[in-house]
Motif scaffolding. Structure first.
Motif, PDB file in Angstrom:
ATOM      1  N   LEU A 110       0.748  -1.294   0.223  1.00 53.60           N
ATOM      2  CA  LEU A 110       0.360  -0.204   0.138  1.00 53.60           C
ATOM      3  C   LEU A 110       0.503   1.562  -0.157  1.00 53.60           C
ATOM      4  CD1 LEU A 110      -2.994  -0.905   2.344  1.00 53.60           C
ATOM      5  CD2 LEU A 110      -3.047  -0.902  -0.255  1.00 53.60           C
ATOM      6  N   GLN A 111       1.935   1.332   0.920  1.00 57.16           N
ATOM      7  CA  GLN A 111       2.792   2.748   0.824  1.00 57.16           C
ATOM      8  C   GLN A 111       3.667   3.277  -0.694  1.00 57.16           C
ATOM      9  OE1 GLN A 111       6.160   2.323   3.848  1.00 57.16           O
ATOM     10  NE2 GLN A 111       5.290   1.022   4.659  1.00 57.16           N
ATOM     11  N   LYS A 112       3.609   1.981  -1.494  1.00 57.06           N
ATOM     12  CA  LYS A 112       3.658   2.296  -3.368  1.00 57.06           C
ATOM     13  C   LYS A 112       2.701   3.305  -3.785  1.00 57.06           C
ATOM     14  CE  LYS A 112       3.496  -2.217  -4.937  1.00 57.06           C
ATOM     15  NZ  LYS A 112       3.660  -2.876  -5.431  1.00 57.06           N
ATOM     16  N   CYS A 113       1.710   3.156  -3.215  1.00 56.15           N
ATOM     17  CA  CYS A 113       0.207   3.342  -3.900  1.00 56.15           C
ATOM     18  C   CYS A 113       0.066   4.988  -3.209  1.00 56.15           C
ATOM     19  CB  CYS A 113      -0.507   2.671  -3.272  1.00 56.15           C
ATOM     20  SG  CYS A 113      -0.494   0.859  -3.642  1.00 56.15           S
ATOM     21  N   ILE A 114       1.142   5.738  -2.510  1.00 61.16           N
ATOM     22  CA  ILE A 114       0.747   6.582  -2.093  1.00 61.16           C
ATOM     23  C   ILE A 114       1.788   7.925  -2.857  1.00 61.16           C
ATOM     24  CG2 ILE A 114       0.738   8.338  -0.134  1.00 61.16           C
ATOM     25  CD1 ILE A 114      -1.352   6.420   0.160  1.00 61.16           C
ATOM     26  N   THR A 115       1.007   8.677  -3.296  1.00 57.37           N
ATOM     27  CA  THR A 115       2.163   9.799  -3.883  1.00 57.37           C
ATOM     28  C   THR A 115       1.336  11.322  -2.826  1.00 57.37           C
ATOM     29  OG1 THR A 115       1.524   8.879  -5.651  1.00 57.37           O
ATOM     30  CG2 THR A 115       2.619  10.842  -6.109  1.00 57.37           C
ATOM     31  N   PHE A 116       2.347  11.867  -3.227  1.00 58.60           N
ATOM     32  CA  PHE A 116       3.030  12.968  -2.152  1.00 58.60           C
ATOM     33  C   PHE A 116       2.447  14.321  -3.069  1.00 58.60           C
ATOM     34  CE2 PHE A 116       4.691  10.403   0.800  1.00 58.60           C
ATOM     35  CZ  PHE A 116       4.466  10.565   1.684  1.00 58.60           C
ATOM     36  N   LEU A 117       1.208  14.621  -3.126  1.00 57.28           N
ATOM     37  CA  LEU A 117       1.188  15.796  -4.094  1.00 57.28           C
ATOM     38  C   LEU A 117       1.175  17.279  -3.990  1.00 57.28           C
ATOM     39  CD1 LEU A 117      -1.961  14.252  -6.176  1.00 57.28           C
ATOM     40  CD2 LEU A 117       0.258  14.246  -6.562  1.00 57.28           C
ATOM     41  N   TRP A 118       1.249  17.840  -2.723  1.00 54.81           N
ATOM     42  CA  TRP A 118       0.903  18.839  -1.907  1.00 54.81           C
ATOM     43  C   TRP A 118       1.646  18.984  -0.536  1.00 54.81           C
ATOM     44  CZ3 TRP A 118       0.423  23.375  -4.298  1.00 54.81           C
ATOM     45  CH2 TRP A 118      -0.111  24.973  -4.220  1.00 54.81           C
ATOM     46  N   ASN A 119       2.251  19.477   0.049  1.00 47.76           N
ATOM     47  CA  ASN A 119       2.746  19.504   1.674  1.00 47.76           C
ATOM     48  C   ASN A 119       3.107  20.697   1.733  1.00 47.76           C
ATOM     49  OD1 ASN A 119       3.241  19.080   4.126  1.00 47.76           O
ATOM     50  ND2 ASN A 119       5.220  18.061   3.438  1.00 47.76           N
ATOM     51  N   ASP A 120       2.098  21.464   2.604  1.00 47.63           N
ATOM     52  CA  ASP A 120       2.245  22.812   3.193  1.00 47.63           C
ATOM     53  C   ASP A 120       2.542  22.174   4.745  1.00 47.63           C
ATOM     54  OD1 ASP A 120       2.607  25.074   3.577  1.00 47.63           O
ATOM     55  OD2 ASP A 120       1.130  26.005   2.583  1.00 47.63           O
ATOM     56  N   THR A 121       3.337  22.352   5.179  1.00 53.67           N
ATOM     57  CA  THR A 121       3.416  22.522   6.927  1.00 53.67           C
ATOM     58  C   THR A 121       4.219  22.806   8.143  1.00 53.67           C
ATOM     59  OG1 THR A 121       2.904  19.450   6.351  1.00 53.67           O
ATOM     60  CG2 THR A 121       3.899  20.854   8.643  1.00 53.67           C
ATOM     61  N   VAL A 122       3.305  23.017   8.541  1.00 54.49           N
ATOM     62  CA  VAL A 122       4.700  24.093   9.773  1.00 54.49           C
ATOM     63  C   VAL A 122       4.877  23.573  10.946  1.00 54.49           C
ATOM     64  CG1 VAL A 122       5.222  26.705  10.709  1.00 54.49           C
ATOM     65  CG2 VAL A 122       3.900  26.244   7.930  1.00 54.49           C
ATOM     66  N   LEU A 123       5.864  23.167  11.025  1.00 54.62           N
ATOM     67  CA  LEU A 123       5.934  22.174  12.893  1.00 54.62           C
ATOM     68  C   LEU A 123       5.990  23.491  13.672  1.00 54.62           C
ATOM     69  CD1 LEU A 123       8.434  20.121  11.585  1.00 54.62           C
ATOM     70  CD2 LEU A 123       5.846  19.830  12.215  1.00 54.62           C
ATOM     71  N   ASP A 124       5.513  23.444  14.966  1.00 58.56           N
ATOM     72  CA  ASP A 124       5.650  24.286  16.219  1.00 58.56           C
ATOM     73  C   ASP A 124       6.650  22.783  16.678  1.00 58.56           C
ATOM     74  OD1 ASP A 124       6.211  25.260  18.676  1.00 58.56           O
ATOM     75  OD2 ASP A 124       3.912  25.608  18.572  1.00 58.56           O
ATOM     76  N   ASP A 125       8.495  22.602  17.381  1.00 50.26           N
ATOM     77  CA  ASP A 125       9.093  21.895  18.012  1.00 50.26           C
ATOM     78  C   ASP A 125       9.135  20.894  16.654  1.00 50.26           C
ATOM     79  OD1 ASP A 125       9.668  23.681  19.924  1.00 50.26           O
ATOM     80  OD2 ASP A 125       7.969  23.077  21.310  1.00 50.26           O
ATOM     81  N   GLU A 126       8.102  19.753  16.798  1.00 51.22           N
ATOM     82  CA  GLU A 126       8.194  18.556  15.774  1.00 51.22           C
ATOM     83  C   GLU A 126       7.368  18.290  15.739  1.00 51.22           C
ATOM     84  OE1 GLU A 126      10.494  15.338  17.802  1.00 51.22           O
ATOM     85  OE2 GLU A 126      12.552  16.491  17.733  1.00 51.22           O
ATOM     86  N   GLU A 127       5.896  19.321  16.447  1.00 51.84           N
ATOM     87  CA  GLU A 127       4.369  18.652  15.968  1.00 51.84           C
ATOM     88  C   GLU A 127       4.348  20.063  14.738  1.00 51.84           C
ATOM     89  OE1 GLU A 127       2.559  18.949  19.915  1.00 51.84           O
ATOM     90  OE2 GLU A 127       3.774  16.250  20.413  1.00 51.84           O
ATOM     91  N   PRO A 128       2.876  18.951  14.262  1.00 46.27           N
ATOM     92  CA  PRO A 128       2.439  20.071  13.470  1.00 46.27           C
ATOM     93  C   PRO A 128       1.719  21.016  13.610  1.00 46.27           C
ATOM     94  CG  PRO A 128       1.250  17.971  13.445  1.00 46.27           C
ATOM     95  CD  PRO A 128       2.569  17.904  13.390  1.00 46.27           C
TER      96      PRO A 128
END
Length: 350
Positions: A110-128
């Motif tokens: 299943l992991q190979k079926c996952i494609t990341f199209l868009w990612n805009d993440t801001v972390l606070d320490d190590e948590e989003p």
């Protein structure tokens, strides 16, 4: 998130193979692939190849120092463990791996079926603190895919907590032989509050939640006034399962064991949508199981686990405790709102 820089162009999709053979050649082993037209499987394969060349898949990303080969058409991408990308990549791989274990299938199917199209993440320490990302799940069984979008924000301030999210998906039953553009997909989503993001262009709301941000709910008077809902219906969870894993025959109501297995499969299909965006939520399917909700990406604002119950109930499961927990959850929400009303009445006297 940078797109993949694989030097292989569209010609990589050209081969003498067609249809299901083409899909098996590039992405096999598939998981009990269904019968479909040669054109459907060919378009699926070319779309997936082109998309994987343009973006990153869950098996093509790894932390620096842990690089490995990839056979899914995407170039290896090594990310720094302290980067904003690390949280999403690591979370998705861990969550999807858990689903693989539950299904007793080979790690990576299943992991190979996952494609990341868009990612805009801001972390606070190590948590989003906030994240806005779109992930595609190519079915391992059918020539279809599902795009899943999550926009989530949570931030603690001195006297209050900012929290809101929207989670939705879109099933593509007939992929074209072209890679999509993530910016174009992002523009399909409506700007606005959580309940209205997926109003157009074939998107469906899975669930949403927020704390009420009305004018008088702030500062020292702030209360956790929770709003939210699971927006799924029975036919939609069946559609999700059929797109991901093929048609699922509903057993006779008198066969309780087969019916439970059927309902678990429906629940697992929805949980895979959650896993694809980095959310691990164990949803109880029997009275002796418990709902284990996520921590980093909060889906409920109070103690009531209404997301798990909503998913379960939509899939035809109603546990003995559900009615009581639903009543207690409604009571807790009323008490939070009433506390705010009392303070407003007090303020109005002065």
């Amino acid at each position: 998130m940078p797109a993949s820089t694989n030097s292989a162009g569209p010609s990589a999709a050209k081969t003498d193979l067609q249809g299901l053979e083409l899909a098996e050649h590039h992405f096999g082993p598939l998981l009990h692939p269904i019968r479909a037209t040669q054109n459907a499987w060919t378009n699926y394969s070319i779309n997936r190849l082109h998309t994987n060349q343009k973006y990153h898949t869950a098996v093509s990303v790894s932390r620096k120092g842990f690089e490995h080969g990839s056979e899914d058409g995407s170039e290896q991408y090594a990310y720094d463990k302290c980067s904003n990308e690390a949280w999403l990549f690591d979370s998705v791989k861990a969550c999807v791996s858990q689903i693989e274990d539950e299904m007793d299938i080979e790690n990576g199917i299943l992991q190979k079926c996952i494609t990341f199209l868009w990612n805009d993440t801001v972390l606070d320490d190590e948590e989003p603190r906030s994240t806005d990302h779109i992930v595609r799940i190519y079915s391992p069984t059918t020539p279809m895919y599902i795009d899943v979008h999550l926009k989530h924000h949570r931030r603690s301030r001195r006297s209050e907590v900012e929290w809101q999210y929207s989670l939705g998906y879109k099933i593509q039953r007939r992929p074209s032989a072209m890679a999509d553009n993530a910016v174009t997909i992002k523009k399909e989503l409506k700007m606005g509050g959580p309940p209205h993001v997926y109003a157009y262009n074939g998107w469906q709301t899975l669930c949403w939640g927020c704390y009420d941000e009305c004018d008088w709910n702030y500062g020292e008077r702030w209360h956790r006034i929770e709003c939210g809902r699971v927006e799924l219906h029975e036919e939609e969870v069946i559609d999700v399962h059929e797109a991901l894993f093929g048609e699922l025959e509903k057993p006779a109501e008198t066969d309780s064991e087969a019916m439970l297995a059927y309902q678990r499969s429906l629940v697992r299909g929805i949980r895979l949508l959650l896993a694809a965006v980095g959310i691990s939520y164990d949803v109880a399917c029997t009275d002796d199981e418990s709902d284990d909700r996520p921590y980093e990406l909060m889906l409920e604002g109070l103690s009531d686990k209404w997301v798990a119950r909503g998913i379960r109930n939509t899939c035809g499961l109603r546990l003995t405790r559900d009615a009581e927990e639903e009543r207690e959850g409604a009571k807790e929400r009323r008490e939070e709102a009433k506390g705010d009303d009392d303070e407003r009445d007090y303020d109005s006297d002065y």
